[in-house]
Design a protein around this motif. Structure first.
Motif, short mmCIF file in Angstrom:
data_model
loop_
_atom_site.label_atom_id
_atom_site.label_comp_id
_atom_site.label_asym_id
_atom_site.label_seq_id
_atom_site.Cartn_x
_atom_site.Cartn_y
_atom_site.Cartn_z
N MET A 1 0.84 -1.18 0.00
CA MET A 1 0.00 0.00 0.00
C MET A 1 0.88 1.24 0.00
SD MET A 1 -2.91 0.68 2.75
CE MET A 1 -3.52 2.22 3.14
N PHE A 2 0.74 2.09 -1.00
CA PHE A 2 1.50 3.33 -1.16
C PHE A 2 3.01 3.06 -1.22
CE2 PHE A 2 -2.25 4.70 1.42
CZ PHE A 2 -2.90 5.37 0.41
N GLY A 3 3.42 1.86 -1.55
CA GLY A 3 4.83 1.54 -1.64
C GLY A 3 5.51 1.41 -0.28
N LEU A 4 4.72 1.25 0.77
CA LEU A 4 5.27 1.12 2.11
C LEU A 4 5.10 -0.30 2.62
CD1 LEU A 4 3.83 4.39 3.70
CD2 LEU A 4 6.12 4.04 2.82
N SER A 5 6.08 -0.75 3.38
CA SER A 5 5.98 -2.09 3.96
C SER A 5 5.09 -2.03 5.20
CB SER A 5 7.37 -2.59 4.33
OG SER A 5 7.88 -1.86 5.43
N PRO A 6 4.58 -3.18 5.68
CA PRO A 6 3.75 -3.19 6.88
C PRO A 6 4.48 -2.60 8.10
CG PRO A 6 3.57 -5.27 5.75
CD PRO A 6 4.63 -4.49 5.04
N PHE A 7 5.77 -2.83 8.19
CA PHE A 7 6.54 -2.27 9.31
C PHE A 7 6.54 -0.74 9.26
CE2 PHE A 7 10.58 -0.73 11.08
CZ PHE A 7 10.41 -1.13 12.40
N GLU A 8 6.74 -0.17 8.07
CA GLU A 8 6.74 1.28 7.94
C GLU A 8 5.38 1.87 8.27
OE1 GLU A 8 8.05 1.33 3.90
OE2 GLU A 8 10.14 1.77 4.46
N ALA A 10 3.24 0.56 10.39
CA ALA A 10 3.10 0.46 11.85
C ALA A 10 3.85 1.59 12.54
CB ALA A 10 3.61 -0.90 12.33
N VAL A 11 5.05 1.92 12.06
CA VAL A 11 5.81 3.03 12.65
C VAL A 11 5.06 4.34 12.47
CG1 VAL A 11 7.93 4.37 12.41
CG2 VAL A 11 8.05 1.89 12.40
N ILE A 12 4.50 4.56 11.31
CA ILE A 12 3.72 5.78 11.08
C ILE A 12 2.51 5.82 12.01
CG2 ILE A 12 2.28 6.99 9.38
CD1 ILE A 12 4.29 6.04 7.25
N GLY A 13 1.85 4.68 12.20
CA GLY A 13 0.70 4.61 13.11
C GLY A 13 1.09 4.93 14.55
N VAL A 14 2.21 4.39 15.01
CA VAL A 14 2.66 4.67 16.38
C VAL A 14 2.99 6.15 16.53
CG1 VAL A 14 4.55 4.24 18.02
CG2 VAL A 14 3.46 2.32 16.83
N ILE A 15 3.66 6.73 15.56
CA ILE A 15 3.99 8.15 15.63
C ILE A 15 2.71 8.99 15.66
CG2 ILE A 15 5.02 10.06 14.34
CD1 ILE A 15 7.18 8.08 13.42
N ALA A 16 1.71 8.60 14.87
CA ALA A 16 0.43 9.33 14.85
C ALA A 16 -0.25 9.26 16.22
CB ALA A 16 -0.47 8.77 13.76
N VAL A 17 -0.24 8.09 16.85
CA VAL A 17 -0.86 7.96 18.17
C VAL A 17 -0.11 8.80 19.19
CG1 VAL A 17 -1.30 6.33 20.06
CG2 VAL A 17 -1.90 5.72 17.72
N VAL A 18 1.20 8.79 19.14
CA VAL A 18 2.00 9.58 20.09
C VAL A 18 1.74 11.06 19.90
CG1 VAL A 18 4.35 10.23 20.73
CG2 VAL A 18 3.77 7.83 20.41
N LEU A 19 1.69 11.53 18.67
CA LEU A 19 1.52 12.95 18.41
C LEU A 19 0.10 13.44 18.70
CD1 LEU A 19 3.49 13.50 15.08
CD2 LEU A 19 4.15 14.24 17.37
N PHE A 20 -0.90 12.68 18.28
CA PHE A 20 -2.28 13.17 18.36
C PHE A 20 -3.08 12.55 19.49
CE2 PHE A 20 -1.02 13.60 13.86
CZ PHE A 20 -1.02 14.97 13.79
N GLY A 21 -2.70 11.42 20.00
CA GLY A 21 -3.36 10.80 21.14
C GLY A 21 -4.85 10.64 20.95
#
Length: 91
Positions: A1-8, A10-21
């Motif tokens: 999806m969008f040329g990103l691996s599942p790990f990438e 997941a990292v984006i998701g964790v960063i989003a949760v940390v930033l926006f809560g």
């Protein structure tokens, strides 16, 4: 999806949760609506370009001269003579 691996992803998701809560659903909703507005405006611009392109192609087709008229059906056209003289090698 969008040329990103599942790990990438997941990292984006964790960063989003940390930033926006707790505001993450609201931020995602705003992002989705903004993205859909962007897509709509992009489609409108593409449609306008297509209309201009169609108008230009119609105008160009009107400007082109018509095909040779065939009013002289009795006469056969001779092939055109070459515009340059025939090459003769030196002797």
């Amino acid at each position: 999806m969008f040329g990103l691996s599942p790990f990438e992803l997941a990292v984006i998701g964790v960063i989003a949760v940390v930033l926006f809560g707790g505001n993450l659903p609201e931020v995602a909703r705003k992002f989705g609506s903004t993205y859909s507005q962007f897509r709509r405006s992009l489609q409108d611009v593409q449609q306008q370009f297509r209309q201009v392109q169609d108008e230009a192609s119609r105008a160009m087709s009107m400007d082109t001269p018509p095909a040779k008229s065939t009013s002289y059906d009795d006469e056969e056209e001779e092939p055109d003579e070459p515009s340059a003289p025939k090459f003769t090698p030196p002797e």
